[in-house]
Scaffold this motif. Structure first.
Motif, PDB file in Angstrom:
ATOM      1  N   ALA A 263       1.476  -7.867 -10.285  1.00 45.98           N
ATOM      2  CA  ALA A 263       0.665  -9.079 -10.122  1.00 45.98           C
ATOM      3  C   ALA A 263      -0.813  -8.785  -9.883  1.00 45.98           C
ATOM      4  O   ALA A 263      -1.687  -9.418 -10.491  1.00 45.98           O
ATOM      5  CB  ALA A 263       1.221  -9.929  -8.970  1.00 45.98           C
ATOM      6  N   TRP A 264      -1.110  -7.825  -9.013  1.00 38.42           N
ATOM      7  CA  TRP A 264      -2.503  -7.647  -8.574  1.00 38.42           C
ATOM      8  C   TRP A 264      -3.428  -7.130  -9.668  1.00 38.42           C
ATOM      9  O   TRP A 264      -4.515  -7.702  -9.863  1.00 38.42           O
ATOM     10  CB  TRP A 264      -2.536  -6.750  -7.330  1.00 38.42           C
ATOM     11  N   PRO A 265      -3.073  -6.086 -10.449  1.00 38.48           N
ATOM     12  CA  PRO A 265      -3.970  -5.696 -11.542  1.00 38.48           C
ATOM     13  C   PRO A 265      -4.038  -6.738 -12.657  1.00 38.48           C
ATOM     14  O   PRO A 265      -5.082  -6.905 -13.293  1.00 38.48           O
ATOM     15  CB  PRO A 265      -3.373  -4.373 -12.047  1.00 38.48           C
ATOM     16  N   ARG A 266      -2.940  -7.471 -12.905  1.00 41.54           N
ATOM     17  CA  ARG A 266      -2.982  -8.491 -13.954  1.00 41.54           C
ATOM     18  C   ARG A 266      -3.866  -9.660 -13.542  1.00 41.54           C
ATOM     19  O   ARG A 266      -4.603 -10.205 -14.374  1.00 41.54           O
ATOM     20  CB  ARG A 266      -1.565  -8.996 -14.272  1.00 41.54           C
ATOM     21  N   PHE A 267      -3.808 -10.055 -12.295  1.00 40.94           N
ATOM     22  CA  PHE A 267      -4.568 -11.212 -11.839  1.00 40.94           C
ATOM     23  C   PHE A 267      -6.031 -10.888 -11.548  1.00 40.94           C
ATOM     24  O   PHE A 267      -6.913 -11.711 -11.803  1.00 40.94           O
ATOM     25  CB  PHE A 267      -3.947 -11.776 -10.557  1.00 40.94           C
ATOM     26  N   TYR A 268      -6.284  -9.689 -11.006  1.00 37.63           N
ATOM     27  CA  TYR A 268      -7.622  -9.433 -10.454  1.00 37.63           C
ATOM     28  C   TYR A 268      -8.329  -8.212 -11.024  1.00 37.63           C
ATOM     29  O   TYR A 268      -9.417  -7.862 -10.562  1.00 37.63           O
ATOM     30  CB  TYR A 268      -7.516  -9.298  -8.928  1.00 37.63           C
ATOM     31  N   GLY A 269      -7.748  -7.570 -12.049  1.00 41.80           N
ATOM     32  CA  GLY A 269      -8.408  -6.419 -12.644  1.00 41.80           C
ATOM     33  C   GLY A 269      -8.190  -5.151 -11.835  1.00 41.80           C
ATOM     34  O   GLY A 269      -7.444  -5.128 -10.863  1.00 41.80           O
ATOM     35  N   ARG A 270      -8.877  -4.065 -12.233  1.00 42.62           N
ATOM     36  CA  ARG A 270      -8.609  -2.752 -11.660  1.00 42.62           C
ATOM     37  C   ARG A 270      -9.735  -2.219 -10.777  1.00 42.62           C
ATOM     38  O   ARG A 270      -9.525  -1.294 -10.013  1.00 42.62           O
ATOM     39  CB  ARG A 270      -8.341  -1.750 -12.784  1.00 42.62           C
ATOM     40  N   ASP A 271     -10.935  -2.771 -10.885  1.00 42.60           N
ATOM     41  CA  ASP A 271     -12.082  -2.177 -10.197  1.00 42.60           C
ATOM     42  C   ASP A 271     -11.973  -2.226  -8.678  1.00 42.60           C
ATOM     43  O   ASP A 271     -12.479  -1.339  -7.987  1.00 42.60           O
ATOM     44  CB  ASP A 271     -13.380  -2.874 -10.635  1.00 42.60           C
ATOM     45  N   HIS A 272     -11.352  -3.282  -8.138  1.00 41.60           N
ATOM     46  CA  HIS A 272     -11.220  -3.430  -6.682  1.00 41.60           C
ATOM     47  C   HIS A 272      -9.744  -3.501  -6.279  1.00 41.60           C
ATOM     48  O   HIS A 272      -9.407  -4.126  -5.276  1.00 41.60           O
ATOM     49  CB  HIS A 272     -11.961  -4.689  -6.220  1.00 41.60           C
ATOM     50  N   LEU A 273      -8.903  -2.831  -7.057  1.00 35.01           N
ATOM     51  CA  LEU A 273      -7.459  -2.906  -6.835  1.00 35.01           C
ATOM     52  C   LEU A 273      -7.069  -2.355  -5.467  1.00 35.01           C
ATOM     53  O   LEU A 273      -6.163  -2.875  -4.809  1.00 35.01           O
ATOM     54  CB  LEU A 273      -6.725  -2.140  -7.945  1.00 35.01           C
ATOM     55  N   GLY A 274      -7.752  -1.308  -5.018  1.00 30.17           N
ATOM     56  CA  GLY A 274      -7.434  -0.719  -3.726  1.00 30.17           C
ATOM     57  C   GLY A 274      -7.650  -1.677  -2.576  1.00 30.17           C
ATOM     58  O   GLY A 274      -6.790  -1.830  -1.704  1.00 30.17           O
ATOM     59  N   ALA A 275      -8.816  -2.342  -2.562  1.00 29.27           N
ATOM     60  CA  ALA A 275      -9.115  -3.281  -1.478  1.00 29.27           C
ATOM     61  C   ALA A 275      -8.134  -4.443  -1.466  1.00 29.27           C
ATOM     62  O   ALA A 275      -7.675  -4.880  -0.404  1.00 29.27           O
ATOM     63  CB  ALA A 275     -10.550  -3.796  -1.620  1.00 29.27           C
ATOM     64  N   ILE A 276      -7.782  -4.940  -2.653  1.00 32.27           N
ATOM     65  CA  ILE A 276      -6.880  -6.087  -2.746  1.00 32.27           C
ATOM     66  C   ILE A 276      -5.461  -5.709  -2.320  1.00 32.27           C
ATOM     67  O   ILE A 276      -4.838  -6.383  -1.490  1.00 32.27           O
ATOM     68  CB  ILE A 276      -6.896  -6.652  -4.180  1.00 32.27           C
ATOM     69  N   THR A 277      -4.947  -4.612  -2.868  1.00 31.73           N
ATOM     70  CA  THR A 277      -3.585  -4.207  -2.514  1.00 31.73           C
ATOM     71  C   THR A 277      -3.523  -3.692  -1.070  1.00 31.73           C
ATOM     72  O   THR A 277      -2.484  -3.796  -0.418  1.00 31.73           O
ATOM     73  CB  THR A 277      -3.058  -3.121  -3.465  1.00 31.73           C
ATOM     74  N   GLY A 278      -4.632  -3.140  -0.576  1.00 29.75           N
ATOM     75  CA  GLY A 278      -4.666  -2.714   0.822  1.00 29.75           C
ATOM     76  C   GLY A 278      -4.516  -3.889   1.765  1.00 29.75           C
ATOM     77  O   GLY A 278      -3.798  -3.812   2.776  1.00 29.75           O
ATOM     78  N   LYS A 279      -5.182  -4.997   1.442  1.00 31.70           N
ATOM     79  CA  LYS A 279      -5.046  -6.207   2.255  1.00 31.70           C
ATOM     80  C   LYS A 279      -3.618  -6.742   2.199  1.00 31.70           C
ATOM     81  O   LYS A 279      -3.039  -7.119   3.226  1.00 31.70           O
ATOM     82  CB  LYS A 279      -6.037  -7.264   1.779  1.00 31.70           C
ATOM     83  N   VAL A 280      -3.042  -6.773   0.991  1.00 35.59           N
ATOM     84  CA  VAL A 280      -1.662  -7.238   0.844  1.00 35.59           C
ATOM     85  C   VAL A 280      -0.701  -6.330   1.617  1.00 35.59           C
ATOM     86  O   VAL A 280       0.210  -6.799   2.310  1.00 35.59           O
ATOM     87  CB  VAL A 280      -1.265  -7.298  -0.642  1.00 35.59           C
ATOM     88  N   MET A 281      -0.929  -5.025   1.516  1.00 34.50           N
ATOM     89  CA  MET A 281      -0.081  -4.072   2.224  1.00 34.50           C
ATOM     90  C   MET A 281      -0.121  -4.304   3.728  1.00 34.50           C
ATOM     91  O   MET A 281       0.904  -4.176   4.421  1.00 34.50           O
ATOM     92  CB  MET A 281      -0.513  -2.639   1.897  1.00 34.50           C
ATOM     93  N   SER A 282      -1.287  -4.671   4.259  1.00 34.41           N
ATOM     94  CA  SER A 282      -1.384  -4.939   5.703  1.00 34.41           C
ATOM     95  C   SER A 282      -0.510  -6.128   6.091  1.00 34.41           C
ATOM     96  O   SER A 282       0.105  -6.133   7.160  1.00 34.41           O
ATOM     97  CB  SER A 282      -2.840  -5.186   6.108  1.00 34.41           C
ATOM     98  N   PHE A 283      -0.418  -7.150   5.215  1.00 35.15           N
ATOM     99  CA  PHE A 283       0.473  -8.289   5.472  1.00 35.15           C
ATOM    100  C   PHE A 283       1.930  -7.838   5.492  1.00 35.15           C
ATOM    101  O   PHE A 283       2.722  -8.251   6.350  1.00 35.15           O
ATOM    102  CB  PHE A 283       0.299  -9.371   4.404  1.00 35.15           C
ATOM    103  N   LEU A 284       2.301  -6.995   4.526  1.00 35.61           N
ATOM    104  CA  LEU A 284       3.690  -6.548   4.405  1.00 35.61           C
ATOM    105  C   LEU A 284       4.101  -5.712   5.605  1.00 35.61           C
ATOM    106  O   LEU A 284       5.205  -5.877   6.143  1.00 35.61           O
ATOM    107  CB  LEU A 284       3.874  -5.736   3.115  1.00 35.61           C
ATOM    108  N   VAL A 285       3.220  -4.814   6.016  1.00 29.56           N
ATOM    109  CA  VAL A 285       3.529  -3.950   7.150  1.00 29.56           C
ATOM    110  C   VAL A 285       3.641  -4.774   8.435  1.00 29.56           C
ATOM    111  O   VAL A 285       4.538  -4.561   9.258  1.00 29.56           O
ATOM    112  CB  VAL A 285       2.468  -2.843   7.290  1.00 29.56           C
ATOM    113  N   LEU A 286       2.728  -5.728   8.605  1.00 31.94           N
ATOM    114  CA  LEU A 286       2.772  -6.578   9.793  1.00 31.94           C
ATOM    115  C   LEU A 286       4.056  -7.400   9.824  1.00 31.94           C
ATOM    116  O   LEU A 286       4.705  -7.520  10.876  1.00 31.94           O
ATOM    117  CB  LEU A 286       1.556  -7.502   9.819  1.00 31.94           C
ATOM    118  N   ALA A 287       4.451  -7.952   8.680  1.00 37.29           N
ATOM    119  CA  ALA A 287       5.681  -8.749   8.605  1.00 37.29           C
ATOM    120  C   ALA A 287       6.898  -7.901   8.951  1.00 37.29           C
ATOM    121  O   ALA A 287       7.798  -8.344   9.673  1.00 37.29           O
ATOM    122  CB  ALA A 287       5.836  -9.361   7.213  1.00 37.29           C
TER     123      ALA A 287
END
Length: 435
Positions: A368-392
């Motif tokens: 979902a993340w590279p398809r929706f938002y491209g690749r240039d800032h993929l780390g920052a976007i998936t890093g934020k999502v990962m923080s939600f997953l880990v917290l949950a």
């Protein structure tokens, strides 16, 4: 790149086949090597380590929860590092940190005893604080940074075939993760928990060398483009870049799709972690023996692998919003089975439901993340999502436990889950691909 670095690394442009397939193998291996920092890898050490530290089960579990929550607060920073420095260096240093942490974990009992002697204090607080800090490093470097960097690297090297390569990676990791408790347990039984952690640390040090040699950040850095075509400098300058609009984190978080998909993935982490952690107690509260509780995971894994295999392959052709609603349907099925566990349809609903959740999680969390938002800032976007997953995942066990100890039943979790999924189904109606 310096001549020294060129001499020590592989040039993807000279590969006789598309180097992305090397990236697929190495990235998958990188996620697999994060097992010592994942719950499935840590849980095998629980009994011997808590006994050696003089902690009871609740204290040890709370230390793990606090360490995990602490890591969730910093994982998004790791995503920024990924965008700035690339997969190679981020994964390399994350692996070194994970190896060093495992080495420190193997000496945790001696470290705790030494600190208590220096402070002249015999209290459970010292080993509790020590193992909490070590859990923070384990979760941050292993579950967080190494996993994120390895998965993102694969997604960057592919575009139109992203779903197909994620299918192979997901299947391999499903079997790898499910079998890991067996060989980790054998390592502990054969050599003891301290030496087991040291052997794992040694393996990670060896893997860090492979990361330095074979991990590559972007195909464009080597005159290639995603999916395996060599760049023609005369024509490609006139061709639009793959990735469409490149969203940064702030722009991504301003879209409805970011929150809907992130919340759905977080629900999966919450529900599956809570169910796994308390599964024996959950089934016992409904009159089932331990054997029935444990037996749900094998068929659930079969469902998850089947769903991820089929829908990873089809994801290159189908809209991901369909996947979001199918994952919602799986959640509803799982929550319904959870609520009516004692009924004949309860266990089948639960198994098919959490298997479907896990299968679509493997697809959407990568695609979902590279398809929706491209690749240039993929780390920052998936890093934020990962923080939600880990917290949950960190909050799930105590919340499940709170409902059971307060109300004498886990069923309220099921009702709240259905309410949340109903909200998600309505709120996701206008959730569209931002491209």
């Amino acid at each position: 790149m310096s001549k020294f670095q060129n001499a020590l690394t592989i040039n993807p442009a000279k590969s006789p086949f598309f180097y992305g397939y090397v990236i697929l193998f190495m990235g998958t291996l990188g996620v697999y090597c994060s097992i010592p920092g994942q719950t499935i890898g840590v849980s095998v050490f629980t009994d011997p380590v808590k006994d050696a530290l003089g902690l009871n089960r609740n204290q040890f579990s709370n230390a793990y929860m606090l360490g995990t929550i602490m890591s969730s607060l910093f994982i998004s920073r790791g995503g920024v590092w990924f965008d700035k420095y690339g997969a190679r260096y981020v994964a390399f240093f994350a692996t070194l940190v994970l190896a060093l942490t495992l080495l420190l974990c193997s000496f945790s009992a001696q470290m705790s005893e030494f600190i208590q002697q220096v402070l002249n204090q015999e209290t459970w607080v010292i080993p509790f604080v020590l193992i909490t800090c070590l859990f923070f490093l384990l979760r941050f470097a292993g579950q967080g940074i190494l996993t994120m960097a390895s998965r993102n690297m694969i997604m960057i090297w592919f575009d139109k075939n992203r779903g197909k390569v994620n299918m192979f990676s997901s299947v391999a990791l499903s079997f790898g993760f499910s079998s890991s408790p067996l060989w980790v347990s054998a390592l502990i039984d054969g050599y003891g928990w301290q030496h087991a952690w040291r052997y794992l640390a040694l393996g990670l040090l060896i893997f860090s060398v492979l990361i330095f040699l074979f991990y590559k950040n972007k195909p464009e850095d080597h005159g290639l483009v995603p999916d395996g075509h060599k760049k023609d400098t005369e024509t490609d300058d006139k061709t639009p870049q793959i990735g469409y609009k490149q969203f940064n984190l702030k722009e991504a978080m301003a879209t409805r799709a970011f929150w809907m998909y992130a919340f759905m993935l977080a629900f999966n982490s919450f529900f599956i972690t809570g169910l796994t952690f308390h599964v024996i107690s959950i089934f016992a509260s409904e009159g089932f023996p331990k054997e029935d509780a444990i037996s749900i995971f094998l068929p659930g894994s079969v469902v998850a692998v089947t769903v991820s295999t089929v829908f990873n392959w089809l994801s290159d052709y189908l809209p991901l919003k369909l996947y979001l609603y199918l994952m919602l349907a799986g959640g509803v099925l799982a929550a319904t089975g959870f609520l009516f566990l004692a009924y004949p349809f309860g266990i089948p609903f639960l198994v098919v439901g959490f298997g479907t959740l896990g299968g679509f999680f493997a697809v959407l969390n990568a695609i979902a993340w590279p398809r929706f938002y491209g690749r240039d800032h993929l780390g920052a976007i998936t890093g934020k999502v990962m923080s939600f997953l880990v917290l949950a995942s960190a909050l799930a066990p105590p919340i499940f436990s709170f409902f059971f100890s307060t109300f004498g039943s886990y069923r309220l979790v099921g009702y709240l889950g259905l309410a949340f999924l109903t909200f998600m189904a309505i709120a996701s109606i206008k959730s569209k691909n931002p491209q």
